[in-house]
Enzyme design. Structure first.
Site, short mmCIF file in Angstrom:
data_model
loop_
_atom_site.label_atom_id
_atom_site.label_comp_id
_atom_site.label_asym_id
_atom_site.label_seq_id
_atom_site.Cartn_x
_atom_site.Cartn_y
_atom_site.Cartn_z
N GLU A 49 0.86 -1.18 0.00
CA GLU A 49 0.00 0.00 0.00
C GLU A 49 0.90 1.23 0.00
OE1 GLU A 49 -2.89 0.14 3.09
OE2 GLU A 49 -4.09 -1.46 2.24
N ASP A 60 -5.72 9.69 9.30
CA ASP A 60 -4.41 9.21 9.72
C ASP A 60 -3.99 9.82 11.04
OD1 ASP A 60 -3.73 7.56 7.44
OD2 ASP A 60 -3.65 9.43 6.29
N TYR A 174 -10.51 -4.16 2.86
CA TYR A 174 -9.68 -3.66 3.95
C TYR A 174 -10.59 -3.48 5.17
CZ TYR A 174 -6.05 -0.85 6.28
OH TYR A 174 -5.10 -0.38 7.15
#
Length: 270
Positions: A49, A60, A174
């Site tokens: 990734e 994030d 995911y």
């Protein structure tokens, strides 16, 4: 089959699970990132990734946010990320999934992006802020190019919605192991095992688990009930700590090789 499908099919045939390391493209610079990718493959990465740096990476945590800031300061752009993937294709066919946010892709132009990404050799795209209801305007450009738009699921995804999202899953799913941003908590395998097992029974594609996986032991525990393990912030920290050191590639190789050993042990724990 594309590179993602071929990789998972080969792993399944050998009763193995996948290790998917995440790194931020351009951290500390693009030339070093290219060398890191070669090191990741050499150390046992099955897929990669590749984070596309963005100025407002809201999903994030501080580690990957800082990596994006360093990459942008060093001049990283979406074009330079795609150029990097194209250079990687000269020495490796490892599946590469770009991970990031919708804004850079939208500003680039959806049709233009799909064409350039396919030319570069991108296999998948994971946009953490793109609602599934709005995916089609991008998907219609990616699908003819053979680029998968990766589905993202979380523990908070209601079962009915998860079942609906799985119908459109491509490449792999995911599964985010916890709520919150990346790199801020440690994974608890026992808390998500039953959900992941159920998803694997329903999913037409493999299920990868990410967030909070930092050690060889974590990787082994998660790989026991998933198809793949994603490690991001812990690896980005290694790169940050050794970015100015001649030992950078050695430290990356050591860390990823340890994770790979953990993933490889998963079949022994089943």
């Amino acid at each position: 089959m594309g590179r993602i499908e071929e990789t998972f099919a080969q792993l399944k045939q050998n009763n193995h699970k996948a290790l998917i390391p995440f790194i931020t493209a351009g951290d500390p610079n693009m030339d070093t990132t290219e060398k890191i990718i070669a090191t990741l493959v050499d150390a046992g990465a099955d897929l990669i990734e590749l984070g596309v740096p963005f100025s407002d990476p809201m999903a994030d945590g501080p580690t990957i946010q800082a990596a994006s800031e360093r990459a942008l300061a060093a001049g990283a752009t979406l074009d330079s990320v795609l150029d990097l993937v194209e250079r990687v294709r000269s020495f490796s066919q490892v599946p590469i999934v770009l991970m990031g946010y919708y804004n850079p892709v939208f500003c680039y132009g959806l049709e233009r992006f799909a064409a350039r990404a396919a030319q570069a050799g991108v296999d998948g795209l994971l946009l953490v802020d793109l609602p599934s209801e709005e995916r089609e305007e991008l998907h219609i450009h990616l699908k003819p190019k053979g680029i998968h738009l990766i589905t993202l699921l979380a523990p908070t995804t209601p079962p009915d919605r998860a079942a609906q999202l799985l119908k459109q899953a491509q490449g792999f799913v995911y599964y985010v192991s916890m709520t919150g941003v990346t790199g801020t908590s440690k994974v608890d395998g026992s808390a998500i095992e039953s959900q992941v097992v159920q998803l694997r029974e329903l999913s037409p594609v493999p299920v990868a688990v990410g967030f909070g996986i930092t050690t060889e032991q974590d990787a082994a525990a998660i790989a026991r009930f998933s198809d793949a393990v994603v490690v991001g912030s812990a690896l980005v920290k290694v790169i940050q700590q050794h970015a100015e050191s001649p030992r950078l590639q050695e430290e990356v190789r050591r860390f990823v090789a340890e994770l790979k050993q953990g993933v490889s042990r998963a079949t022994d724990l089943q």
